[in-house]
Write a protein that holds these residues in place. Structure first.
Motif, PDB file in Angstrom:
ATOM      1  N   CYS A 167     -49.788 -29.584  70.379  1.00 48.91           N
ATOM      2  CA  CYS A 167     -49.789 -28.173  69.974  1.00 48.91           C
ATOM      3  C   CYS A 167     -50.133 -28.134  68.497  1.00 48.91           C
TER       4      CYS A 167
ATOM      5  N   LEU B 157     -50.511 -26.070  65.150  1.00 49.43           N
ATOM      6  CA  LEU B 157     -50.165 -24.838  64.442  1.00 49.43           C
ATOM      7  C   LEU B 157     -51.235 -24.598  63.389  1.00 49.43           C
TER       8      LEU B 157
ATOM      9  N   ILE C 250     -46.063 -31.460  68.197  1.00 50.95           N
ATOM     10  CA  ILE C 250     -46.364 -30.277  67.386  1.00 50.95           C
ATOM     11  C   ILE C 250     -46.971 -30.762  66.081  1.00 50.95           C
TER      12      ILE C 250
ATOM     13  N   THR D 190     -41.928 -22.618  69.209  1.00 53.15           N
ATOM     14  CA  THR D 190     -42.198 -24.053  69.192  1.00 53.15           C
ATOM     15  C   THR D 190     -41.221 -24.801  70.106  1.00 53.15           C
TER      16      THR D 190
ATOM     17  N   THR E  74     -48.937 -29.915  62.351  1.00 50.76           N
ATOM     18  CA  THR E  74     -49.190 -28.934  61.290  1.00 50.76           C
ATOM     19  C   THR E  74     -50.139 -29.547  60.272  1.00 50.76           C
TER      20      THR E  74
END
Length: 317
Positions: A87, A89, A3, A76, A5
């Motif tokens: 992934c 965000l 994940i 998530t 960001t």
């Protein structure tokens, strides 16, 4: 799955990606993700999912309150279980919303090294969302990219979507909703102080305050549920509604009776999985009549939970 960001401190390899809200990470989403991963494997590229921490309509429409199937921490957590490599965000901003579809695709190419974009069968993006797959394909050719149109997942003749699942939950069609989700719909919440009337009726209940105020609350009524509490799983009954027999007023309450449990769980956190919808909320002529119905509800809940234990996937752990 990683994940990521902002500021995305990574030199991305060539990516096959798709983009969407992924609300609920349901069976349709998983079918789409499978297609992305298959395309990536075929092309010897990495796979990526692009989603938004905040629903785009909340940015575009002041005061908009979505009825989400999964809040960001839940989403998530579910996405981490998927087979894609990344992934991303991506914060949805007003500046981003003003980009044309072509400029948005250029942004994906330049910022994230996306070479192939897999488009959901009903997905639209770009300012005014007025363009379609033929336009995306033309822009991709101009930008040196490729777009692939994904196949939808159909169950019982309907394409599985977040909107379909919301409608099913709001209509009390829980089994169909859970089938489309691929797991039992659930609510996370904290046990808060209530009226304490249930204990006087022989059915002590935990008043649940959802942790995410934007999470969709399903149709009023009585449900057979599984309850996650302090690492243990219990069976129970949940009532969503206004408690008309007790003149509770218009305020909706969520009350959980845990079968065979008598401990003090005030201020504890619960995860409640909705397994089956038993009946709509009713107004009874007396509390005695209500108690008789609650006894019947308890027996029915036990039967349904036993019958559906293998059918409805659990996320309690």
């Amino acid at each position: 799955m990683k994940i990521l960001t902002p500021p995305y401190d990574l030199n991305f390899p060539p990516l096959v990606a798709t983009i969407g809200c992924f609300d609920g990470v349901h069976q349709g989403h998983r079918f789409l993700i499978g297609q992305v991963c298959a395309e990536a494997e075929r092309r010897k590229m990495a796979s990526a999912l692009i989603t938004f921490p905040v629903h785009p309509r909340q940015v575009m429409q002041s005061g908009y309150c979505p009825e989400l199937l999964s809040c960001l921490p839940q989403k998530t957590e579910q996405l981490l279980q998927q087979p894609a490599d990344y992934c991303l965000l991506l914060p949805f901003t007003r500046e981003l919303s003003l980009l044309s579809a072509r400029d948005f695709m250029r942004h994906l190419r330049d910022r994230f090294h996306i070479q192939v974009l897999v488009i959901g069968y009903d997905h639209r993006f770009g300012h005014n969302r007025c363009e379609g797959f033929a336009d995306y394909r033309r822009y991709a050719e101009e930008l040196g990219m490729e777009v692939v149109q994904a196949e939808p997942l159909c169950l019982d003749g309907a394409s599985v979507s977040s909107s379909l699942i919301r409608n099913l939950l709001q209509q009390g069609q829980l089994r169909q909703a859970n089938r489309c989700l691929g797991y039992a719909y659930y609510l996370n919440g904290q046990v808060v102080d209530g009226h304490k009337i249930g204990r006087t009726l022989g059915f002590p209940t935990a008043n649940l305050r959802p942790l995410c105020p934007e999470k969709l609350i399903p149709a009023h009524g009585v449900y057979a549920v599984r309850v996650g509490l302090d690492g243990q799983c219990y069976e129970g009954i949940m009532n969503i509604g206004c408690r008309p027999t007790l003149d509770n007023g218009p305020q909706t309450s969520i009350e959980v009776h845990i079968l065979g449990f008598s401990g003090n769980i005030y201020q504890h956190s619960l995860k409640v999985e909705l397994v089956d919808y038993l009946r709509p909320e009713l107004k009874f002529a007396s509390t005695e009549e209500l108690v008789r119905q609650m006894e019947q509800d308890r027996l029915l809940a036990e039967q349904r939970l036993k019958a559906l234990s293998a059918e409805v996937s659990s996320t309690l752990h």
